[in-house]
Design a protein around this motif. Structure first.
Motif, PDB file in Angstrom:
ATOM      1  N   HIS A 130      11.802  -5.583   0.831  1.00  6.82           N
ATOM      2  CA  HIS A 130      11.394  -4.179   0.897  1.00  6.82           C
ATOM      3  C   HIS A 130      12.286  -3.287   0.015  1.00  6.82           C
ATOM      4  N   CYS A 131      13.588  -3.533   0.000  1.00  6.50           N
ATOM      5  CA  CYS A 131      14.474  -2.775  -0.886  1.00  6.50           C
ATOM      6  C   CYS A 131      14.056  -2.961  -2.343  1.00  6.50           C
ATOM      7  N   THR A 132      13.738  -4.189  -2.704  1.00  2.00           N
ATOM      8  CA  THR A 132      13.328  -4.481  -4.073  1.00  2.00           C
ATOM      9  C   THR A 132      12.025  -3.777  -4.418  1.00  2.00           C
ATOM     10  N   THR A 133      11.094  -3.732  -3.469  1.00  2.00           N
ATOM     11  CA  THR A 133       9.810  -3.076  -3.706  1.00  2.00           C
ATOM     12  C   THR A 133       9.991  -1.575  -3.919  1.00  2.00           C
ATOM     13  N   VAL A 134      10.847  -0.945  -3.108  1.00  2.00           N
ATOM     14  CA  VAL A 134      11.106   0.491  -3.294  1.00  2.00           C
ATOM     15  C   VAL A 134      11.682   0.743  -4.684  1.00  2.00           C
ATOM     16  N   GLY A 164       0.780  -1.225   0.000  1.00  2.00           N
ATOM     17  CA  GLY A 164       0.000   0.000   0.000  1.00  2.00           C
ATOM     18  C   GLY A 164       0.813   1.276   0.000  1.00  2.00           C
ATOM     19  N   ASP A 165       2.144   1.182   0.109  1.00  2.00           N
ATOM     20  CA  ASP A 165       2.986   2.384   0.154  1.00  2.00           C
ATOM     21  C   ASP A 165       2.813   3.257  -1.083  1.00  2.00           C
ATOM     22  N   GLU A 166       2.773   2.617  -2.236  1.00  3.62           N
ATOM     23  CA  GLU A 166       2.701   3.385  -3.480  1.00  3.62           C
ATOM     24  C   GLU A 166       1.404   4.183  -3.550  1.00  3.62           C
ATOM     25  N   LEU A 167       0.308   3.572  -3.155  1.00  2.17           N
ATOM     26  CA  LEU A 167      -0.980   4.271  -3.177  1.00  2.17           C
ATOM     27  C   LEU A 167      -0.988   5.421  -2.171  1.00  2.17           C
ATOM     28  N   ARG A 168      -0.409   5.190  -0.986  1.00  2.00           N
ATOM     29  CA  ARG A 168      -0.359   6.261   0.015  1.00  2.00           C
ATOM     30  C   ARG A 168       0.487   7.433  -0.474  1.00  2.00           C
ATOM     31  N   ALA A 169       1.602   7.135  -1.099  1.00  3.51           N
ATOM     32  CA  ALA A 169       2.469   8.205  -1.595  1.00  3.51           C
ATOM     33  C   ALA A 169       1.760   9.012  -2.683  1.00  3.51           C
ATOM     34  N   GLU A 170       1.084   8.335  -3.594  1.00  5.76           N
ATOM     35  CA  GLU A 170       0.374   9.040  -4.656  1.00  5.76           C
ATOM     36  C   GLU A 170      -0.769   9.872  -4.094  1.00  5.76           C
ATOM     37  N   ALA A 171      -1.481   9.334  -3.100  1.00  2.35           N
ATOM     38  CA  ALA A 171      -2.583  10.082  -2.478  1.00  2.35           C
ATOM     39  C   ALA A 171      -2.056  11.321  -1.755  1.00  2.35           C
TER      40      ALA A 171
END
Length: 398
Positions: free
Chosen positions: A381-385, A333-340
């Motif tokens: 987590h590093c790979t996801t970032v 959900g990090d990507e969605l939170r950052a975009e929001a």
């Protein structure tokens, strides 16, 4: 059942990278770290549940860990240094752990931050000499700590920030002198700088520290704060151009390639792409330099920005991208939170040139962060970032 659960939990945590020049890197394993810290205390103490909170690592050269651990049921902080970080001067004041060639210091001992060990009367004298009102009976409280870097203490109505390096102190003092009157940025008032102790003094502000979960809700207010700051005519000495940002990202890529070698080529390719597409002739504005949800304090008077050490001149997108990127650490959900959060920022700030490039670069700067925070699934987590940074980069120019 408990044994099985414990085995699965340990299996989920990646093995520490191997560095023959720095065997202390193996202390990323919590059981080995607990053993090492226990060896520096008298046998009568019960030591358990050590965990790494912060890590600085330069392969084959330098290692610095900040850990907390239960000692006789109470949480205590310790710092561990190895390689070039364990200089003879530092080793002379710490506890050696020979089998991992490192030295440990227990708080409040930090050879680079002597103010941490100051008594309340000593701090009161410092405040009086700085022209601040001396507290009557308050004991100092530690608000933040990065070993061999900086520490933040509160005593009475004052906050003291002390630095290990002269250049960091000078930059902070200059930033406070520039914006510490609160006219362009709602920040605690600057009281004094104490060069001989590499320490700054500000008024303390009572409020509630903003939580990451509040980042989207607070973003419209943050956007207004940034719009006000970016319109200032004041000039900071430090400049953070796109290429200066890429230099920081390159350090993160180098570390990621060392600890997650299977991602090395991909991270380098993204860095090259960002170099090739870096925006030029973007106006520079007075910027916070490290704008994120962790810097915001909710008070009765509104939102306050508590840390201005990194004030600089930078493209306007730099602060907005930093706020959004700070929400990305590889969790679902990090990507969605950052975009929001970014959308909410723009709702009050307005359009910003080259925003997607700055966001991709800010994310790449964080690709090593899960490792340096010793997260349980740091490789994942590093790979996801890195995945998210690539997707954002692909949208640059759309």
């Amino acid at each position: 059942m408990t044994v099985i659960a414990g085995t699965l939990a340990r299996a989920a945590r990646p093995l520490p990278p191997v560095d023959l020049a720095l065997p202390a890197l193996g202390l990323l394993d919590s059981e080995l770290l607990t053993k090492a810290l226990r060896a520096t205390l008298p046998p009568r103490h019960e030591v358990e549940s050590a965990r790494v909170r912060y890590l600085e690592y330069r392969p084959q050269l330098r290692l610095l860990m900040h850990a907390d651990v239960l000692v006789d049921g109470t949480r205590r902080d310790a710092s561990l240094r190895a390689g070039t970080a364990a200089t003879p001067v530092r080793a002379a004041t710490g506890h050696k752990v020979p089998w991992v060639e490192s030295v440990v210091h227990w708080m409040p001992s930090d050879p680079d931050l002597p103010l941490l060990a100051a008594t309340r009367p000593e701090l009161c004298t410092l405040l009086a000499q700085a022209g601040a009102r001396s507290p009557a009976a308050d004991e100092p409280a530690l608000l933040a700590y990065v070993p061999s870097r900086r520490a933040v203490l509160r005593i009475g109505d004052c906050v003291l920030k002390t630095y290990a390096r002269v250049e960091d102190f000078r930059r902070s003092a200059a930033a406070l002198a520039l914006v510490g009157d609160g006219l362009d940025l709602p920040t605690p008032r600057f009281v004094a700088a104490v060069p001989e102790l590499r320490t700054t003094v500000q008024e303390a502000v009572d409020g509630l520290a903003a939580a990451p979960d509040a980042a989207v809700d607070l973003a419209p207010s943050a956007g207004l704060i940034l719009r006000r700051l970016h319109r200032s005519d004041r000039q900071a000495a430090t400049v953070m151009t796109p290429h200066a940002q890429l230099a920081v990202a390159a350090d993160a890529v180098t570390l990621l390639g060392s600890v997650v070698p299977e991602q090395r080529d991909r991270a380098r390719a993204l860095l090259r792409h960002l170099h090739a597409t870096a925006p030029s002739d973007v106006p520079l504005v007075l910027s916070h330099g490290d704008f994120n949800i962790g810097q915001l304090l909710t008070t009765a008077q509104g939102t306050v920005v508590t840390d201005v050490d990194m004030v600089c001149r930078a493209p306007a997108a730099y602060d907005l991208a930093s706020y959004a990127a700070n929400l990305v650490s590889g969790r679902p959900g990090d990507e969605l939170r950052a975009e929001a959060a970014l959308e909410a920022l723009l709702s009050t700030y307005g359009d910003v040139p080259a925003l997607r490039w700055h966001l991709a670069t800010a994310l790449l700067r964080r690709c090593d962060r899960p490792f340096r925070r010793a997260k349980r699934r740091w490789i994942e987590h590093c790979t996801t970032v890195l995945d998210i940074a690539e997707r954002v980069s692909e949208s640059w120019g759309e």
